[in-house]
Structures are given as C-alpha cells and as structure tokens.
Design an enzyme around this catalytic site. Structure first.
Site: not given
Ligand code: PGA
Length: 245
Positions: A10-12, A92, A94, A162, A168, A208, A229-230
C-alpha cells in the site's frame, strides 16, 4: 484448506513516475508462490499496470460506491478495473479517520468492487484506546459485521487486520495478539458465512511489517500474508517480505 499467501503493498499518497522503477524491480524479482499485489496512488495505476509484469497484480486504495456520476475527485471501481486493477483496499483506518468512512459506507464500496470484478481487501483494526480498554476483539467483530456484505466468498474478499496503533509507527503487535485477533476474525466469518468460506478466506496482518519481522508473522496459523505500507516503497524490502511468505 491451503490458502495462497497474499502480500499487498500500500503506497498510500506516495510515488511519482520515477517510482515505476520500484514496480519494475518488484515485478522482475517476485518469487513464485505468494500472490503479490501493489496498490500505488491512482495517478500511477495505469502506468504500474503497464510495467508490472506477470507475477505482480495492481490494485487501488479506495473507490466510490457508484459506478459513475457527479462525484468530483472520486474514482469508481469500474475506473480502477479499466486502469488495470484487479483489487482494491477498502476501509483503511486512514480513510476511516481522515474521511469519516463508516462500516456501512465501506460495505457499499465492497459491493462496488465486486460489481467491477475486483478483489476487495477490507481493513479492520482497533485504536490504542480500544485495545487498552480490552475491546480489540469486539471492535474487529463489529467492523467485520458492518463492512463485509452478505454473499462474501473467499475469491472476492480478503480481510486485513491492521491495529491502528501499529500503522507507520514501527510498533508491531505481539504475535499472541495477532494470533488471537486473526482467530476471532476467522470465527466471525465462519459464524456468518460457514466454515468452508472461513477456512478459504485470507486474513492479512498489517502495521509496521518489515523484512526482519515477516517470517515470524507468517508462521502464525491464521496469518495469510501482509498489507505492507512503508516497506513496500523499497523494492528490496518488499521482495524480502514476499520471499518470507
Ligand atoms: P505500515 O502501513 O506498514 O507503514 O505500518 C501499513 C498499512 O497502513 O497498510
């Protein structure tokens, strides 16, 4: 029932055209075995689909519930599919936090994803306050009940657990906690959709996930991959997680 692991990146809101080099590297290096998916920002979707290669699939990060119409700035599931997506992340945390998305809205988006032939990856997870209040299981059960439409099956639905406080932050949930919530989620699916559907549906962990923590995570019985994500922004890190699956 064997479940093919899914590693979804997930590149957001990250990535410019120069990031297509990451897509190409992941596409070239993806190992056989797990399903690999990258969800870039919408601006890069079609270009990602064009360079990704055969071992990598591409997905969106959200969609509108309607197929088309007067919804300035929104993107429909049909548009994602038209750009080359085969999946979409929905609900998600976010989006739930930034855009006030409710379970009912997420459910409508899942219906839209299915209408367009997309795999829906439905995200659920508790906040730190909810976990500290001992409500993590109940929150996940409620979100699943509200966000997953009737008629769900393992070919069209993936659940991503999640915990909001682990996203993050570099703070991954303890293995025992992950195992507990994944079992709770699978039990909820079994109760509503039957044991065969629950046994076949993939439940990902997200929050994470890094190359050095992935193997321990994937060793857990009910963990069928990760939403990353990251670490999905760097080809070598994402590939290391794919190899761990
Ligand atoms: P993260 O994000 O791996 O950067 O914690 C995961 C996500 O929000 O899907």
């Amino acid at each position: 029932m064997p479940r093919t692991p899914l590693i979804a990146g997930n590149w957001k809101m990250n990535g410019l055209r120069e990031s297509l080099a990451v897509v190409e590297a992941v596409g070239a290096g993806a190992p056989e075995g797990p399903d690999a998916l990258l969800c870039p920002p919408t601006t890069l979707l079609a270009a990602t689909a064009a360079v990704k290669g055969a071992r990598l699939a591409v997905g969106g990060q959200d969609c509108h519930a309607a197929a088309s119409g007067a919804h300035t700035g929104d993107v429909s599931a049909e548009m994602l599919a038209d750009a080359g997506a085969s999946a979409v992340i929905l609900g998600h945390s976010e989006r739930r936090a930034d855009h006030g998305e409710t379970d009912a809205q997420v459910r409508d988006k899942v219906e839209a994803a299915w209408r367009a032939g997309l795999l829906a990856i439905v995200c659920v997870g508790e906040t730190l306050a909810e976990r500290e209040a001992g409500r993590a299981s109940e929150v996940v059960q409620t979100q699943l009940a509200g966000s997953v439409p009737d008629g769900a099956d393992a070919a069209r639905l993936v659940v991503a657990y999640e915990p909001v406080w682990a996203i993050g932050t570099g703070r991954r949930a303890e293995a025992a906690d992950v195992a507990e919530i994944h079992a709770v989620a699978r039990a909820s699916l079994a109760e509503r959709f039957g044991p065969d559907m629950a046994a076949a549906t993939r439940i990902l962990y997200g929050g994470s996930v890094k190359p050095d923590t992935a193997a321990d995570l994937f060793a857990l019985e009910d963990v069928d991959g990760a939403l990353v994500g990251g670490a999905s922004l760097k080809a070598e890190d994402f590939l290391a997680i794919l190899r761990a699956a």
